[in-house]
Structure formats: C-alpha cells, structure tokens
Design a protein around this motif. Structure first.
Motif, PDB file in Angstrom:
ATOM      1  N   SER A 194      -7.660 -10.269  -9.609  1.00 46.88           N
ATOM      2  CA  SER A 194      -7.871 -11.429 -10.596  1.00 46.88           C
ATOM      3  C   SER A 194      -9.345 -11.344 -10.812  1.00 46.88           C
ATOM      4  O   SER A 194     -10.071 -10.880 -10.327  1.00 46.88           O
ATOM      5  CB  SER A 194      -7.415 -12.462 -10.170  1.00 46.88           C
ATOM      6  N   GLU A 195      -9.591 -12.352 -12.157  1.00 44.30           N
ATOM      7  CA  GLU A 195     -11.078 -12.671 -12.239  1.00 44.30           C
ATOM      8  C   GLU A 195     -11.845 -13.168 -11.215  1.00 44.30           C
ATOM      9  O   GLU A 195     -12.928 -13.099 -11.147  1.00 44.30           O
ATOM     10  CB  GLU A 195     -11.469 -13.222 -13.709  1.00 44.30           C
ATOM     11  N   SER A 196     -11.026 -13.744 -10.114  1.00 44.76           N
ATOM     12  CA  SER A 196     -11.880 -14.419  -9.064  1.00 44.76           C
ATOM     13  C   SER A 196     -11.941 -13.531  -7.809  1.00 44.76           C
ATOM     14  O   SER A 196     -12.716 -13.803  -6.910  1.00 44.76           O
ATOM     15  CB  SER A 196     -10.942 -15.453  -8.736  1.00 44.76           C
ATOM     16  N   GLY A 197     -11.451 -12.473  -8.201  1.00 46.69           N
ATOM     17  CA  GLY A 197     -11.845 -11.276  -7.243  1.00 46.69           C
ATOM     18  C   GLY A 197     -10.630 -11.093  -6.223  1.00 46.69           C
ATOM     19  O   GLY A 197     -10.703 -10.297  -5.187  1.00 46.69           O
ATOM     20  N   LEU A 198      -9.618 -11.858  -6.073  1.00 54.23           N
ATOM     21  CA  LEU A 198      -8.428 -11.740  -5.230  1.00 54.23           C
ATOM     22  C   LEU A 198      -7.531 -10.364  -5.660  1.00 54.23           C
ATOM     23  O   LEU A 198      -7.326 -10.149  -6.808  1.00 54.23           O
ATOM     24  CB  LEU A 198      -7.451 -12.942  -5.561  1.00 54.23           C
ATOM     25  N   MET A 199      -7.341  -9.561  -4.758  1.00 53.26           N
ATOM     26  CA  MET A 199      -6.709  -8.445  -4.832  1.00 53.26           C
ATOM     27  C   MET A 199      -5.168  -8.177  -4.371  1.00 53.26           C
ATOM     28  O   MET A 199      -5.412  -8.810  -3.272  1.00 53.26           O
ATOM     29  CB  MET A 199      -7.690  -7.073  -4.354  1.00 53.26           C
ATOM     30  N   THR A 200      -4.280  -7.946  -5.047  1.00 47.63           N
ATOM     31  CA  THR A 200      -3.000  -7.708  -4.614  1.00 47.63           C
ATOM     32  C   THR A 200      -2.882  -6.204  -4.556  1.00 47.63           C
ATOM     33  O   THR A 200      -3.092  -5.468  -5.748  1.00 47.63           O
ATOM     34  CB  THR A 200      -1.867  -8.225  -5.424  1.00 47.63           C
ATOM     35  N   THR A 201      -2.481  -5.475  -3.283  1.00 49.81           N
ATOM     36  CA  THR A 201      -2.247  -4.184  -3.503  1.00 49.81           C
ATOM     37  C   THR A 201      -0.602  -3.673  -2.974  1.00 49.81           C
ATOM     38  O   THR A 201      -0.139  -4.512  -2.031  1.00 49.81           O
ATOM     39  CB  THR A 201      -3.115  -3.338  -2.337  1.00 49.81           C
ATOM     40  N   TRP A 202      -0.032  -2.512  -3.599  1.00 53.15           N
ATOM     41  CA  TRP A 202       1.102  -2.084  -3.123  1.00 53.15           C
ATOM     42  C   TRP A 202       0.986  -0.661  -2.894  1.00 53.15           C
ATOM     43  O   TRP A 202       0.334   0.014  -3.433  1.00 53.15           O
ATOM     44  CB  TRP A 202       1.982  -2.015  -4.455  1.00 53.15           C
ATOM     45  N   THR A 203       1.452  -0.311  -1.620  1.00 55.39           N
ATOM     46  CA  THR A 203       1.801   0.945  -1.179  1.00 55.39           C
ATOM     47  C   THR A 203       3.012   1.644  -2.194  1.00 55.39           C
ATOM     48  O   THR A 203       3.434   0.766  -2.820  1.00 55.39           O
ATOM     49  CB  THR A 203       2.278   1.314   0.137  1.00 55.39           C
ATOM     50  N   TRP A 204       3.048   2.847  -1.943  1.00 54.34           N
ATOM     51  CA  TRP A 204       4.273   3.470  -2.921  1.00 54.34           C
ATOM     52  C   TRP A 204       5.627   3.013  -2.449  1.00 54.34           C
ATOM     53  O   TRP A 204       6.550   2.543  -3.209  1.00 54.34           O
ATOM     54  CB  TRP A 204       4.398   5.218  -2.465  1.00 54.34           C
ATOM     55  N   ASP A 205       5.844   2.661  -0.994  1.00 55.28           N
ATOM     56  CA  ASP A 205       7.249   2.239  -0.819  1.00 55.28           C
ATOM     57  C   ASP A 205       7.254   0.654  -1.037  1.00 55.28           C
ATOM     58  O   ASP A 205       8.412   0.303  -1.607  1.00 55.28           O
ATOM     59  CB  ASP A 205       7.131   2.251   0.861  1.00 55.28           C
ATOM     60  N   GLU A 206       6.076  -0.016  -1.139  1.00 56.08           N
ATOM     61  CA  GLU A 206       6.143  -1.549  -1.377  1.00 56.08           C
ATOM     62  C   GLU A 206       6.463  -1.562  -2.951  1.00 56.08           C
ATOM     63  O   GLU A 206       7.235  -2.427  -3.367  1.00 56.08           O
ATOM     64  CB  GLU A 206       5.021  -2.368  -1.267  1.00 56.08           C
ATOM     65  N   PHE A 207       6.081  -0.437  -3.708  1.00 59.64           N
ATOM     66  CA  PHE A 207       6.030  -0.747  -5.123  1.00 59.64           C
ATOM     67  C   PHE A 207       7.740  -0.034  -5.480  1.00 59.64           C
ATOM     68  O   PHE A 207       8.045  -0.750  -6.450  1.00 59.64           O
ATOM     69  CB  PHE A 207       5.128   0.372  -5.664  1.00 59.64           C
ATOM     70  N   GLN A 208       8.035   0.797  -4.734  1.00 60.73           N
ATOM     71  CA  GLN A 208       9.302   1.196  -5.190  1.00 60.73           C
ATOM     72  C   GLN A 208      10.616   0.218  -4.752  1.00 60.73           C
ATOM     73  O   GLN A 208      11.556   0.146  -5.319  1.00 60.73           O
ATOM     74  CB  GLN A 208       9.930   2.441  -4.145  1.00 60.73           C
ATOM     75  N   ALA A 209      10.102  -0.729  -3.707  1.00 62.97           N
ATOM     76  CA  ALA A 209      10.984  -1.881  -3.487  1.00 62.97           C
ATOM     77  C   ALA A 209      10.998  -3.043  -4.273  1.00 62.97           C
ATOM     78  O   ALA A 209      12.179  -3.789  -4.245  1.00 62.97           O
ATOM     79  CB  ALA A 209      10.631  -2.400  -1.985  1.00 62.97           C
ATOM     80  N   LEU A 210      10.023  -3.179  -5.355  1.00 68.15           N
ATOM     81  CA  LEU A 210      10.091  -3.956  -6.576  1.00 68.15           C
ATOM     82  C   LEU A 210      11.304  -3.797  -7.448  1.00 68.15           C
ATOM     83  O   LEU A 210      11.473  -2.582  -7.480  1.00 68.15           O
ATOM     84  CB  LEU A 210       8.864  -4.088  -7.155  1.00 68.15           C
ATOM     85  N   PRO A 211      11.550  -4.928  -8.173  1.00 66.28           N
ATOM     86  CA  PRO A 211      12.750  -4.752  -9.029  1.00 66.28           C
ATOM     87  C   PRO A 211      12.335  -3.562 -10.030  1.00 66.28           C
ATOM     88  O   PRO A 211      11.252  -3.650 -10.661  1.00 66.28           O
ATOM     89  CB  PRO A 211      12.972  -6.139  -9.751  1.00 66.28           C
ATOM     90  N   GLN A 212      13.298  -2.730 -10.145  1.00 65.82           N
ATOM     91  CA  GLN A 212      12.999  -1.506 -11.307  1.00 65.82           C
ATOM     92  C   GLN A 212      13.652  -1.700 -12.425  1.00 65.82           C
ATOM     93  O   GLN A 212      14.792  -2.150 -12.553  1.00 65.82           O
ATOM     94  CB  GLN A 212      13.271  -0.178 -10.531  1.00 65.82           C
ATOM     95  N   GLU A 213      13.138  -1.292 -13.616  1.00 66.57           N
ATOM     96  CA  GLU A 213      13.477  -1.610 -14.884  1.00 66.57           C
ATOM     97  C   GLU A 213      13.698  -0.004 -15.573  1.00 66.57           C
ATOM     98  O   GLU A 213      12.955   0.835 -15.387  1.00 66.57           O
ATOM     99  CB  GLU A 213      12.912  -2.198 -15.738  1.00 66.57           C
ATOM    100  N   ASP A 214      14.862   0.332 -16.132  1.00 61.94           N
ATOM    101  CA  ASP A 214      14.810   1.503 -17.032  1.00 61.94           C
ATOM    102  C   ASP A 214      14.741   0.858 -18.606  1.00 61.94           C
ATOM    103  O   ASP A 214      15.662   0.119 -19.212  1.00 61.94           O
ATOM    104  CB  ASP A 214      16.257   2.064 -16.723  1.00 61.94           C
ATOM    105  N   VAL A 215      13.845   1.649 -19.257  1.00 61.29           N
ATOM    106  CA  VAL A 215      13.480   1.183 -20.597  1.00 61.29           C
ATOM    107  C   VAL A 215      13.682   2.446 -21.325  1.00 61.29           C
ATOM    108  O   VAL A 215      12.940   3.548 -20.843  1.00 61.29           O
ATOM    109  CB  VAL A 215      12.097   0.452 -20.599  1.00 61.29           C
ATOM    110  N   THR A 216      13.908   2.531 -22.737  1.00 64.91           N
ATOM    111  CA  THR A 216      13.887   3.384 -23.590  1.00 64.91           C
ATOM    112  C   THR A 216      12.897   2.931 -24.715  1.00 64.91           C
ATOM    113  O   THR A 216      13.311   1.815 -25.395  1.00 64.91           O
ATOM    114  CB  THR A 216      15.202   3.752 -24.117  1.00 64.91           C
ATOM    115  N   VAL A 217      11.882   3.668 -25.089  1.00 61.30           N
ATOM    116  CA  VAL A 217      10.846   3.001 -26.228  1.00 61.30           C
ATOM    117  C   VAL A 217      10.210   4.292 -27.070  1.00 61.30           C
ATOM    118  O   VAL A 217      10.551   5.562 -26.447  1.00 61.30           O
ATOM    119  CB  VAL A 217       9.562   2.317 -25.251  1.00 61.30           C
ATOM    120  N   ASP A 218       9.904   3.908 -28.051  1.00 58.47           N
ATOM    121  CA  ASP A 218       9.115   4.880 -28.930  1.00 58.47           C
ATOM    122  C   ASP A 218       7.547   4.989 -28.393  1.00 58.47           C
ATOM    123  O   ASP A 218       7.006   3.886 -28.217  1.00 58.47           O
ATOM    124  CB  ASP A 218       9.101   4.543 -30.407  1.00 58.47           C
TER     125      ASP A 218
END
Lengths: 263, 197
Positions: free
Chosen positions: B51-75
């Motif tokens: 964030s602009e105040s310098g607070l950082m949130t970090t995800w590892t691959w496994d943490e990222f994969q555990a988040l809700p996933q979405e399937d999207v079809t886009v142009d």
C-alpha cells in the motif's frame, strides 16, 4: 488549448496522428519480400517528421473503397535523416496487408503512416558498448537500421550481426551487408543457413544451435548489448541460450514477430 | 477517413462486434516481450501488494492457490493491432487480493520478474475487471505467455497485463511504467485508441 493558434497546433507532429506518405521507390528484396521507400510531403504547412531512432517502427494503414481499414506495424530499415521512411515487407501466407504491399502497391501511390514508435528496441549513438545483433529472417529489418546508423556515425564500438536465413536468396540486404563486412573495420557478419547453403559453404545447412551461437557471440564478449529479432521460436531459443550461458538478461533486448496469422 | 489504397480490398467486409477501432482478429496467440523469458519456479514465486503507506502483503504459490479461484473468458487487445476473442483464464480476482489492503491510492504499479513495469489506475483493477491469472485454456500458463502468473486486465491494451507479475505497488501518483516511458499511453483504453503519447 483554445488559445493556441490552429496553425501552431497543426505544425506539431503527433505519433498518434495519421500522415500521408508517398511511395517513391519499391523493389523486390527477395522472392517473397519487397523494400518500400516512402517520403512525406515537404510542406512548411505540414508537421515535420521527428528525428528517427534506429530500431523504431511505424504503423501503416490501408483503406478499401468502402472505407474498411487495416493497420499493421512495420520496422524501419533506416533512421537516416531526410524524411524518407524505408521498410521491407515479407509476404505472409494468407496475409491481408502484406500481399498488397508486396505485389499491389505502386510507386506514386500513397499510404497512411503513424509513428515513429518505440524507445526500447533502439540503438542510439550515445551507446558506448559493443553490439551483437541476432536476426532470424525478416527480423533483420530493425537491426539494419542500427547497422546503417552505426556506420553513418563511424561509431567506434564494434557491431556484429548473426543472420539466420532459410537459403541465400532469402537474405535481405545481402549485397550491402557483405560489402559492409568487407570494408568496415567496425562491422562483422556471420551467416546461418537453415535449409540450403551456398555452394562451397563449409557447414551443412541447419538451424542455429547452442554451439554456433556461442561461437558467434564470444567475439564481442559479455559486455556487448544484444538485440535479437525474429519469429518467436527463434527469439525464445536465442535469448534462453544466452541466459543459460551466463549472459545478463538485462543486456538482451528482444523483438518478436508473433504468429503469421492475419498479418 | 483516410485516403484510399488503390486496389486494396481487405479481407473483412462486416464490422465485427466487440472489435475496438484499428484492431484485427487473430486466432493464434502472438508473443511480445522486451527481453529473455524469465524462468520462475512456483517454489521461489512470491506475489505481494504494497500500500502507499508501505504495508506489504505477500503470498506464496500455495497461499495464492488457496484463494478463491475464478474462471473467466475475455477478449484481449494488443496495441500492435491484434485482438483475440474468447480467451479462457483461471486466476484470482484483484478484488480478492485487495480485500485486506487498506488504501486510498488511485494508482498501481505492477512489477514483474525480469524487471518489466506497467502503471494501471486502481479503478481498472477493481470491480471484477482484473485478475492474477495462472492458467490459460485449462493448462498452466506457459513461461513465454507470462507464467507462472501474469496480470490480466482485459479492459486495457495487453501491455498493461504484465507477464511474470511479482508485485503491485499502490501509489497516490501515476508514475509511468516501462512502455509508458517508451512512447506508449499512460492509460491504454483500446476503445479510445489510447496507444501512443
């Protein structure tokens, strides 16, 4: 902007605007490619083309009688001052624009152009490092602009081009490149023939491999700035091989021609 | 309308719905990159938002994969004038990633493995309009297309969809990214043809 006189606004070149260019010269570069030279109308009332930087491209727009338009990007083969824009266009199978530019367009016709565009895949005189250029097929076009600018400036840093072509007659700018390699103390040239080599050539034809690449790039060494341009599989192979051999990725610039689809 | 090109007929006769001005359709997937393709393993991969105040949130691959996933079809629309319709992606919405981030910033700078950067207004990343995507056409995203994961912002020209994305930094200032410093538009809306300076 309302207080700016209309004449002043018109005199400013904008890379997003379309400009009329007159085709002043066109000739076959290879059996499937054509070099086209265009000139912008010289008029004090019209905006002046900005200074070109070697490696930039332009967009070309064609318009059919019913108003349908098609736009494609083409690298410029020269950044020489004087208001002439030169490119070489390869006719692509099932292409929409390239067959017209290679076989339909005549000297005296006009095209609409936009640009010049690009500030990354470019070479400037201020660059002190040796330069290794690696081209596959039509990917030599923006590198030719760099070679010509380098020679025109009698720039002291050495340039070397590794140029991979299917067969001798498919090489762009062959006579100029070979003459330059012969007479210039600043320019060297390595050929790779993938399908058919000239008679008496010391190597069997074949794709550029890691050994051949290493042999060519070792001359200038690791301080060289490297430009790679060609079809995606060629550029992927070359850039990957250079990084695996320990080259700094930040010193390798790439430009890739995507699939031939629709171009 | 521009001048006519004598003898040029073109291929398409009917306007294609969904095709922005000055674009043409392709069926393949061209690759455009500024340098060698970075090779990043999912073990070493990290993604962070600061964030602009310098607070950082970090995800590892496994943490990222555990988040809700979405399937999207886009142009998708590339500034070099090709568009590709109906591309299928799987990834995590920026709405999900920004959920716990306290920010009043208006702008985001995406940074990639390999050094690429691009600036995007935060508005374009919110409201179901942007993802960090890791699958294309049901398969892991290939390195030359930005794998392990890339930003996907289909409402803007595709150079804004940073390949190999590793972080997003939020800012109150709209600083230019890589192409934005090299002749390309700060915003990049294909419907307004915001291509070049």
């Amino acid at each position: 902007m309302s207080d700016v006189p209309a004449s002043a606004a018109r005199s400013t070149w904008n890379a997003s605007d379309w400009h009329d260019a007159l085709v002043v010269e066109a000739y076959a570069e290879t059996p499937t490619a054509r070099t086209i030279r265009m000139r912008l109308p010289a008029s004090a009332a019209l905006p002046q083309l900005p200074e070109l930087v070697a490696g930039q491209h332009i967009d070309v727009r064609l318009t059919a009688p019913d108003g349908y338009t098609a736009v494609r990007s083409y690298s410029l083969a020269s950044a020489a001052p004087g208001g002439v824009l030169e490119t070489t266009v390869e006719e692509l199978d099932d292409g929409e624009v390239s067959p017209y530019l290679v076989r339909g367009l005549d000297v005296g016709d006009r095209l609409e152009i936009r640009g010049p565009i690009g500030g990354w895949f470019v070479w400037r005189e201020e660059e002190p490092a040796p330069v290794q250029l690696i081209a596959g097929g039509s990917g030599v076009v923006p590198l030719m602009a760099m070679i010509r600018a380098h020679e025109a400036a009698a720039h002291p840093a050495p340039f070397r081009l590794l140029y991979s072509v299917r067969s001798p007659e498919m090489a762009y700018y062959r006579a100029e490149l070979e003459e330059l390699a012969r007479v210039s103390p600043r320019f060297d040239l390595d050929w790779v023939y993938t399908r058919r080599a000239p008679s008496g050539w010391p190597h069997a034809p074949g794709r550029l491999d890691v050994t051949g690449l290493a042999a060519s790039v070792q001359t200038l060494g690791t301080s060289a700035l490297t430009f790679v341009c060609g079809a995606t599989p060629f550029v992927e192979f070359v850039a990957d091989a250079l990084v695996r051999a320990g080259r700094d990725p930040a010193r390798i610039r790439t430009e890739r021609y995507g699939g031939a689809d629709g171009a | 309308m521009g001048l006519f090109s004598p003898g040029f007929m073109g291929r398409r006769r009917e306007p294609v719905p969904g095709l922005p001005p000055g674009q043409h359709l392709v069926t393949d997937f061209p690759v455009l990159s500024i340098g060698p393709t970075p090779r990043v393993s999912t073990e070493e991969w990290r993604f962070s938002i600061t964030s602009e105040s310098g607070l950082m949130t970090t995800w590892t691959w496994d943490e990222f994969q555990a988040l809700p996933q979405e399937d999207v079809t886009v142009d998708i629309h590339c500034v070099t004038s090709w568009s590709k319709f109906g591309t299928g992606w799987r990834g995590v919405s920026l709405d999900t990633l920004l959920e716990g981030v306290d920010t009043g910033a208006g702008f985001a700078m995406a940074r990639s493995y390999g050094g690429y950067t691009t600036n995007v207004p935060l508005d374009e990343l919110r409201g179901g309009k942007a993802w960090v995507a890791h699958q294309f056409d049901g398969a892991p995203l290939a390195p030359e297309h930005g794998g392990p994961a890339r930003l996907l912002v289909p409402s803007l020209y595709f150079w804004k969809s940073a390949k190999w994305v590793r972080s997003i930094e939020l800012s109150t200032r709209n600083d230019p990214g890589f192409w934005e410093q090299n002749g390309y538009h700060m915003h990049g809306d294909p419907w307004r043809e915001e291509r070049y300076w």
